[in-house]
Design a protein around this motif. Structure first.
Motif, short mmCIF file in Angstrom:
data_model
loop_
_atom_site.label_atom_id
_atom_site.label_comp_id
_atom_site.label_asym_id
_atom_site.label_seq_id
_atom_site.Cartn_x
_atom_site.Cartn_y
_atom_site.Cartn_z
N GLY A 1 0.77 -1.23 0.00
CA GLY A 1 0.00 0.00 0.00
C GLY A 1 0.80 1.28 0.00
O GLY A 1 0.25 2.35 0.22
N ALA A 2 2.10 1.19 -0.22
CA ALA A 2 2.90 2.42 -0.24
C ALA A 2 2.86 3.03 -1.63
O ALA A 2 2.86 2.32 -2.62
N GLY A 3 2.83 4.36 -1.68
CA GLY A 3 2.78 5.06 -2.96
C GLY A 3 4.15 5.52 -3.42
O GLY A 3 5.17 5.17 -2.82
N PHE A 4 4.17 6.31 -4.48
CA PHE A 4 5.40 6.75 -5.13
C PHE A 4 6.42 7.35 -4.17
O PHE A 4 7.56 6.90 -4.09
N PHE A 5 6.01 8.36 -3.41
CA PHE A 5 6.97 9.03 -2.53
C PHE A 5 7.32 8.17 -1.33
O PHE A 5 8.45 8.15 -0.87
N ALA B 1 -13.67 7.11 -10.63
CA ALA B 1 -12.80 7.90 -9.77
C ALA B 1 -11.46 7.20 -9.60
O ALA B 1 -10.41 7.81 -9.62
N THR B 2 -11.51 5.89 -9.43
CA THR B 2 -10.28 5.13 -9.24
C THR B 2 -9.39 5.25 -10.46
O THR B 2 -8.19 5.44 -10.32
N ALA B 3 -10.00 5.16 -11.61
CA ALA B 3 -9.21 5.24 -12.83
C ALA B 3 -8.51 6.58 -12.92
O ALA B 3 -7.34 6.66 -13.28
N LEU B 4 -9.21 7.63 -12.52
CA LEU B 4 -8.63 8.96 -12.57
C LEU B 4 -7.42 9.02 -11.63
O LEU B 4 -6.35 9.50 -11.98
N ARG B 5 -7.62 8.52 -10.41
CA ARG B 5 -6.56 8.54 -9.43
C ARG B 5 -5.37 7.69 -9.90
O ARG B 5 -4.23 8.05 -9.73
N ARG B 6 -5.71 6.56 -10.45
CA ARG B 6 -4.65 5.70 -10.99
C ARG B 6 -3.88 6.41 -12.07
O ARG B 6 -2.67 6.32 -12.14
N GLY B 7 -4.63 7.13 -12.91
CA GLY B 7 -3.99 7.88 -13.98
C GLY B 7 -3.01 8.89 -13.43
O GLY B 7 -1.88 8.99 -13.89
N LEU B 8 -3.44 9.60 -12.38
CA LEU B 8 -2.58 10.59 -11.75
C LEU B 8 -1.34 9.92 -11.19
O LEU B 8 -0.21 10.39 -11.36
N GLN B 9 -1.56 8.82 -10.53
CA GLN B 9 -0.45 8.06 -9.95
C GLN B 9 0.52 7.62 -11.04
O GLN B 9 1.73 7.68 -10.86
N ASP B 10 -0.04 7.22 -12.18
CA ASP B 10 0.81 6.80 -13.28
C ASP B 10 1.65 7.94 -13.81
O ASP B 10 2.76 7.75 -14.27
N TRP B 11 1.09 9.15 -13.77
CA TRP B 11 1.80 10.30 -14.33
C TRP B 11 2.76 10.95 -13.34
O TRP B 11 3.64 11.71 -13.73
#
Lengths: 294, 372, 312
Positions: free
Chosen positions: A193-197, C19-29
């Motif tokens: 569950g850890a994210g990028f940072f 919403a999840t897809a949007l967040r995932r997209g942000l995370q991907d970028w």
């Protein structure tokens, strides 16, 4: 590169050849040490003894006056301030530049190995090439840009320049280090569950000690020893140590105070020498990483 | 509808298609083993289930919910990696607690959970150590503990035992089986070792080149291989697979296996197989039979549908202690039979073998498909 | 799932897939967004500046930049300047000797140090420390050491070798060789370290096999080991070559380009034409030529290194 690897012995290890071997190695040790020894010996001699002839002789009269002069009274450029203010300038320039470029390199290396995307190797290749350009190619526009944004002739301007042209190297260091860092650890942290940072901060950085040291030493040495940027972009009051030393040595007015020059040279060499002596192992690793890409 | 459902799943990396339309469906509490040779796509499939890779097409459902769009941490799964992936800078306890910490579980609760799992896996005394100070077996336990502590809906194991030595591997295998029995959580487990697959699985999915070859219970896969590849891959020593001509002799359909001397050995097929084999009369098929179904007459399963005895020559005798394997020559290839340990067979001597034709299988030699 | 514990864990997070897809997209970028500033800086300050300097080299700029366009005229002018030819000739002499001697000396020392030497831990750092010094320091030390007035000459006379004469640094024909001496002193230890690492990386079984095959130490090195150091040679060459082309500090500190113009190299040429002689366009043209020289060495090297890496 540990000592005692399985070397192949020349001359089947006969005592005679071993003696020759050690003799040759010692001669070269003398060769490498000689300039430093000369600088040290002659920085504690009165000028008359140097003029008298033997650079290799021990001082007849020991004096620390040259050191005092080099540090605080010698004529550097216009004023007789000694090298002290420039020594301080160098530190003011080196610390932020090293910290910023290392931090950026770390995060860049992390992205380029663990969050790969289409075209990432082109991005990396372009950053890598920037390490090797002859900086003459950027001198003119950089002078213009520094002037435009009001950083011309300031220590901050030099910090910026060194950060810009240091990113390539620090990115290279961290990228190569993180490339060997198991990707499964990143995946595991993602599942946890850890994210990028958070992955960077909690998983990678705590294991990055050696490469942080390598990057800091490399950047410190490079930036401290830089002359070209300092000579091109600094004013009299923002010059780094190397430029000041050169001014001191090249100044054509008055008597050439060799002993003061030597003391000044040792002063300029001191910070990087201390770093080298304290952490030579990492210094060598930095050199290697800078030389052997990929 | 199953607990873990995978339908029409494909995954491509650039031009290469690694998974080509996988359909799987397992019940809650199943132990699914994905097995196959290296490069078959089994690890990719696991990573797609975990959410570490995005599928190119297809759908994954866990407990009825589509999880394609969920991040790994949101799928309520836990994973044990091949390299264990223990965070090197954290203590064992911190490693165990990291996943809970990321989910915002309060410290006190985390401590309890860590203690509990540590006791269950007998690693309580290691909690303060760093991964670097652990042995391979201990690391393995910590890696499992890290998954267990989260109490997920599905456990994913990626070749967890492949870095252990042989003895430890057997021990840990049993331990995993015991854990599964007591927890009852659904497990997806990747391995290239068919023995691990047989011993652990309640369901096996055998993959090759990104295509699901067969999906079924271990017994089913072992006894009823869907094609030549499955027959050959599962079982050690491997199934005897030799070319044989389909012939009719005294009104019975059977196969003739070339012998080195005195012509061919005729083995009549069981009634079940006789029908489909009829179409192949006069042509060559691949005849398959497991070594343990070819044995000395006394040890043979006399309840078996059809036992055929024949005399062969023992080219090689390999006593393993528990059994004695003999290698003879049939159908132009080496052919292994498993005899009792005390059977007195001499190398180059004659031996009478009983073929349990009830356990024989027949394949199309070109397509590899099952005939009977 | 309840068999072992009473600890509750977070329920599965359930979100609408939009919403999840949007967040995932942000995370991907996110990684690309974080990398972007560094990349932008490189694009602007490296590649943008290269383009700017290249453009400047095709204008009639003198003291200040002027944005007209006169084509390749400055390059023609540049290659008619005797000073530029002196600089190129000096670079050729300096570069080839610097690379050649550094490699030979580095290899020699690495092989000697690889003979299970007692005290290697002391010798190695001694050979390598000059690399930590600024070229300005190196230049200062050697400037006075080679100075016939106070340095080696005087010292030898004082020690009784009255006929000793060494005035290269003041001699127009020989001064460039003093730059080589100082540069070799500074860099050869580093080349030694690279070769030593290469030697230590060679599988000892290969050496044993060669010994069993009857190869003597000389043949062993010549036929087996030195050929295996090819990658180290290549790296050393690339590093030294680009350092040679860029070398500026050492020349400034040691000879300041003199006596006269005797030790002018492209780097000093560029600086003096741009900043002291107010011929910015010519300076820019010389910088472009320098870049092309470096690129012709570095680009193929980086390309092969990166594509070899991709194949792994």
């Amino acid at each position: 590169m540990s000592a005692g690897g399985e070397g192949v012995r020349l001359g089947a290890g006969s005592p005679f050849w071993r003696a020759v071997l050690y003799a040759v190695l010692l001669v070269f040790a003398v060769y490498y040490l000689l300039p430093l020894v000369i600088m040290l010996l002659n920085s504690v001699k009165p000028l008359s003894e140097i003029r008298g002839g033997n650079l290799l002789a021990l001082p007849k009269v020991w004096t620390f006056e040259p050191w005092h002069s080099a540090w605080s009274t010698a004529q550097v450029g216009v004023q007789a301030t000694g090298l002290k203010p420039y020594f301080i300038n160098s530190f003011l320039m080196v610390f932020p530049a090293v910290a910023i470029s290392a931090a950026l390199g770390a995060i860049n290396g992390y992205i380029l190995t663990k969050w790969r995307f289409k075209g990432d190797s082109i991005v990396f290749g372009m950053m890598l090439f920037s390490c090797f350009i002859p900086f003459q190619i950027v001198l003119i526009p950089m002078a213009k840009v520094l002037g435009t944004i009001g950083l011309a002739g300031t220590v901050s301007g030099l910090v910026m320049v060194h950060v810009v042209y240091g990113i390539g190297f620090t990115t290279l260091f961290f990228r190569n280090y993180y490339a060997a860092f198991p990707t499964e650890l990143i995946r595991s942290a993602q599942v946890d569950g850890a994210g990028f940072f958070r992955i960077f901060w909690r998983i990678l950085l705590p294991s990055s000690g050696p490469i942080i040291v390598v990057s800091i030493i490399w950047q410190f040495t490079n930036i401290w020893n830089d002359f070209l940027f300092g000579a091109s972009f600094a004013d009299f009051d923002s010059q780094p140590m190397t430029v000041a030393l050169n001014n001191l040595v090249q100044s054509s007015t008055g008597v050439k105070e060799y002993n003061v020059h030597f003391a000044g040279a040792v002063l300029a060499a001191l910070p990087t020498l201390v770093v080298y002596i304290v952490s030579g192992r990492y210094f060598v690793r930095g050199l290697m990483a800078g030389a052997v890409k990929g | 509808m199953g607990f873990l459902e995978i339908s029409g799943l494909t995954k491509s990396f650039g031009q290469t298609e690694v998974l080509k339309g996988i359909d799987l469906d397992v019940e809650e509490g199943d132990f699914l083993v994905l097995v196959g040779p290296s490069g078959c796509g089994k690890s990719t499939l696991l990573n797609v289930i975990a959410g570490l890779e995005n599928p190119t097409a297809g759908e994954i459902r866990i407990a009825g919910e589509r999880v394609n769009e969920l991040r790994p941490s949101e799928r309520d799964i836990a994973m044990v990696f091949q390299s264990y992936a223990l965070y090197p800078s954290m203590s064992v306890a911190q490693n165990l607690g990291f996943g809970l910490e990321m989910r915002g579980v309060p410290k006190a609760e985390r401590e309890t959970a860590i203690q509990e799992v540590a006791e269950m896996l007998q690693i309580s005394q290691l909690l303060k150590r760093r991964p670097g100070q652990l042995s391979g077996g201990q690391r393995q336990r910590v890696a499992m503990g890290r998954a267990l502590v989260r109490k997920p809906q599905v456990f994913l194991f990626d070749e967890p035992l492949s870095n252990l030595d042989a003895k430890l591997r057997v021990d840990m295998r049993m331990e995993i089986k015991r854990l599964h029995a007591s927890l009852g959580t659904t497990i997806v487990y990747v391995t290239h070792d068919q023995i691990e697959a047989m011993t652990l699985a309640s369901r096996i999915a055998l993959l090759k080149d990104g295509i699901l070859q067969q999906f079924g219970s271990p017994e089913d896969i072992y006894d009823n291989p869907a094609n030549l590849f499955v027959a050959d891959f599962m079982g050690s020593p491997a199934m005897n697979l030799v070319p044989a001509e389909v012939v009719e002799k005294e009104g019975e359909i059977g196969v003739a296996l070339k012998q080195r001397a005195n012509g061919a050995l005729f083995l009549p097929a069981e009634t079940r197989a006789a029908g489909p084999l009829k179409d192949w009369l006069g042509r060559t098929v691949t005849f398959g039979i497991r070594p343990e179904a070819v044995t000395d007459p006394d040890a043979a399963d006399h309840k078996a549908g059809r036992l055929v005895e024949a005399e062969c020559r023992a080219d090689l005798v390999e006593p393993t202690g528990a059994d004695t394997y003999i290698v003879t020559h049939l159908g132009g290839k080496e052919f292994t039979a498993r005899l009792r340990a005390n059977s007195r067979v001499k190398e180059d001597g004659a031996v009478t073998l009983a073929f349990n034709m009830g356990r024989s299988v027949f394949f199309d030699p070109k397509e590899g498909t099952r005939i009977a | 799932m309840t068999a072992t514990s009473n600890v509750t864990t977070e329920p599965v997070l359930r979100r609408s897939s939009g919403a999840t897809a949007l967040r995932r997209g942000l995370q991907d970028w996110l990684p690309r967004i974080v990398l972007a500033p560094s990349f932008a800086v490189i694009i602007l300050f490296v590649y943008g500046f290269i383009v700017f300097t290249a453009y400047l080299s095709m204008t009639s700029s003198t003291l200040l930049p002027r944005f007209d366009f006169i084509g390749l005229e400055n390059y023609v002018k540049l290659f008619k300047l005797p000073n530029w030819w002196i600089a190129l000739k000096n670079l050729a002499i300096f570069g080839s000797l610097y690379i050649g001697i550094c490699c030979a000396l580095g290899l020699f020392l690495a092989i000697l140090l690889d003979q299970k030497i007692r005290g290697e831990g002391i010798l190695r750092p001694i050979y390598l420390y000059p690399m930590a010094l600024s070229f300005i320091v190196t230049g200062t030390a050697w400037k006075w050491f080679l100075d016939p007035g106070i340095g080696l000459d005087q010292t030898m006379h004082a020690l009784g070798w009255a006929s000793f004469h060494f005035d290269w640094i003041k001699n127009r024909d020989m001064a460039i060789y003093t730059v080589v001496i100082a540069a070799v002193w500074q860099s050869s230890g580093f080349v030694m370290a690279m070769f030593l690492a290469g030697l230590r990386g060679i599988d000892t079984e290969i050496m044993r096999a060669a010994a069993i095959d009857g190869a003597g130490p000389w043949q062993l090195y010549r036929r087996i080991i030195i050929p295996m150091l090819r990658p180290a040679f290549l790296s050393a060459f690339v590093v030294l070559a680009h350092m040679a082309i860029k070398s500026y500090d050492l020349v400034i500190a040691l000879t300041n380009g003199g006596p006269g113009r005797a030790t002018e190299v492209p780097a000093t040429f560029m600086y003096s034409y741009t900043f002291t002689r107010s011929q910015m366009a010519i300076g820019a043209a010389s910088a472009v030529i320098m870049l092309m020289m470096v690129a012709s060495i570095i680009v193929p090297y980086l390309y092969s290194e990166l594509s070899a890496e991709r194949q792994q």
